[in-house]
Design an enzyme around this catalytic site. Structure first.
Site, PDB file in Angstrom:
ATOM      1  N   GLY A 113       0.513  -0.740   0.268  1.00 58.69           N
ATOM      2  CA  GLY A 113      -0.140   0.377  -0.390  1.00 58.69           C
ATOM      3  C   GLY A 113       1.094   1.181   0.050  1.00 58.69           C
ATOM      4  O   GLY A 113       2.393   1.200   0.302  1.00 58.69           O
ATOM      5  N   CYS A 114       0.436   2.392   0.066  1.00 57.98           N
ATOM      6  CA  CYS A 114       1.272   3.570  -0.531  1.00 57.98           C
ATOM      7  C   CYS A 114       1.262   3.799   0.469  1.00 57.98           C
ATOM      8  O   CYS A 114       2.457   4.437   1.278  1.00 57.98           O
ATOM      9  CB  CYS A 114       0.433   4.419  -1.767  1.00 57.98           C
ATOM     10  SG  CYS A 114      -1.484   5.228  -0.936  1.00 57.98           S
ATOM     11  N   TYR A 115       0.512   4.265   2.172  1.00 56.58           N
ATOM     12  CA  TYR A 115       1.237   4.960   3.240  1.00 56.58           C
ATOM     13  C   TYR A 115       2.299   3.438   3.949  1.00 56.58           C
ATOM     14  O   TYR A 115       3.004   3.838   3.992  1.00 56.58           O
ATOM     15  CB  TYR A 115      -0.250   5.039   4.003  1.00 56.58           C
ATOM     16  CG  TYR A 115      -1.201   5.836   4.026  1.00 56.58           C
ATOM     17  CD1 TYR A 115      -0.627   7.462   3.494  1.00 56.58           C
ATOM     18  CD2 TYR A 115      -2.490   5.383   3.420  1.00 56.58           C
ATOM     19  CE1 TYR A 115      -1.690   8.168   3.457  1.00 56.58           C
ATOM     20  CE2 TYR A 115      -3.826   6.756   3.180  1.00 56.58           C
ATOM     21  CZ  TYR A 115      -2.901   8.089   3.418  1.00 56.58           C
ATOM     22  OH  TYR A 115      -3.977   8.783   2.646  1.00 56.58           O
ATOM     23  N   THR A 117       3.633   2.065   2.019  1.00 64.79           N
ATOM     24  CA  THR A 117       5.744   2.264   1.604  1.00 64.79           C
ATOM     25  C   THR A 117       6.342   2.897   2.793  1.00 64.79           C
ATOM     26  O   THR A 117       7.282   2.724   3.040  1.00 64.79           O
ATOM     27  CB  THR A 117       4.808   2.441   0.576  1.00 64.79           C
ATOM     28  OG1 THR A 117       4.756   1.038  -0.111  1.00 64.79           O
ATOM     29  CG2 THR A 117       6.680   2.794   0.074  1.00 64.79           C
TER      30      THR A 117
END
Length: 310
Positions: A113-115, A117
């Site tokens: 996921g972006c967060y 990461t």
């Protein structure tokens, strides 16, 4: 040798960005379904089973269904949903953390996921080095461009033109929590405080630390040195050494990037630190990460086709 790639969910934001990074690359042949075929189970089943690589840009339930449609042991899968990020038998698609060889050899890869990461990129190396305790009560504050919420949130920001800041996750049960805990190697779930701003792309993920409350806690410079050593030689993840920086910005018209930069800020007394990751939620936080893993799985340089600083 050319590999056939099918992006299931190619019409979504993540799928479009992956396709853009692969278009024109001779190493890959894109398997493309027409508008009338994308939701046809038989057409999708055929495309999934004919591909060498399937990249799933789908909601969690649909991603699980897509995996079930694969009827052979040859197709290799990258799942950009959150369906398999803590599932046994799936390799977590963060090469810098799990190892590039692990990605290269994997059949099933789950895109981070972006967060997570940003959080894992900051915390996991420091926990492994013994500089941060794995049983610390970590908190993460994060802000993202609205494209991270998919079509529904993109449409909402377009329709409600006066949204300046949107905070959410107040049930303290965000789907990213298991991923953050497991892949950072933590004993406890983190307290996660996500928010969205009226910028299409870009994000900042911050982990505040009270180093003075840790037994033998390190100072900020030692944390920065450890991160710099961990990511030494990476063209994708870099550690800022700009100690005079007084602010970090997310610009409304930011250009796409697949890089991530890590920052460590500390006070003079050494008791406090703020770890911050800045990245593109659609780049290293989604599509860029998927292409990085695809490159490794195909035996290519991990940076091929990525948008990185010169």
């Amino acid at each position: 040798m050319t590999s056939r790639v099918f992006i299931d969910g190619a019409a979504g934001t993540t799928g479009l960005e992956i396709r853009d990074r692969l278009t024109g690359r001779p190493e890959f042949e894109l398997v493309v379904l027409g508008d009338d075929e994308r939701k046809d189970p038989s057409a999708r089943r055929a495309a999934l089973n004919e591909a060498d690589f399937a990249i799933l840009c789908l909601p969690d339930k649909a991603a699980r269904e897509a995996v079930a449609l694969i009827e052979n042991d040859r197709v290799r899968v990258i799942d950009a949903s959150s369906a398999h990020r803590v599932t046994e038998g799936w390799t977590y698609g963060f090469p810098e953390i799990v190892g590039r060889d692990a990605i290269a050899k994997a059949r099933f890869v789950s895109n981070p996921g972006c967060y997570p990461t940003g959080f894992i990129g900051l915390v996991a190396p420091l926990v492994r080095a013994g500089l941060l305790p794995r049983d610390w009560p970590f908190t993460v504050h994060a802000v993202s461009g609205y494209s991270g919420g998919g079509k529904a949130l993109i449409d909402r920001f377009g329709a409600e033109g006066d949204i300046a800041w949107r905070a959410y996750g107040f049930d303290l049960a965000h789907k990213h929590l298991p991923e953050m805990q497991e892949h950072a190697g933590l004993a406890h779930p983190v307290i996660f405080s996500p928010s969205v701003i009226p910028a299409f792309r870009g994000m900042a993920v911050e982990v505040p630390l009270h180093l003075g409350a840790m037994n033998g806690g390190p100072d900020a410079l030692r944390l920065e040195d450890a991160l710099a050593e961990f990511y030494a030689g990476s063209k994708i993840v870099t550690v800022s050494r700009d100690h005079d920086r007084s602010e970090l910005l997310i610009r409304e018209g930011a250009e796409p990037t697949d890089a991530m930069q890590l920052h460590v800020f500390g006070n003079e007394a050494g008791y406090h630190a703020r770890l911050v990751a800045t990245l593109d939620n659609l780049g290293k936080g989604a599509s860029g990460a998927a292409v990085q893993s695809l490159n490794l799985m195909a035996g290519l340089d991990e940076t091929e086709g990525l948008r990185l600083p010169a």
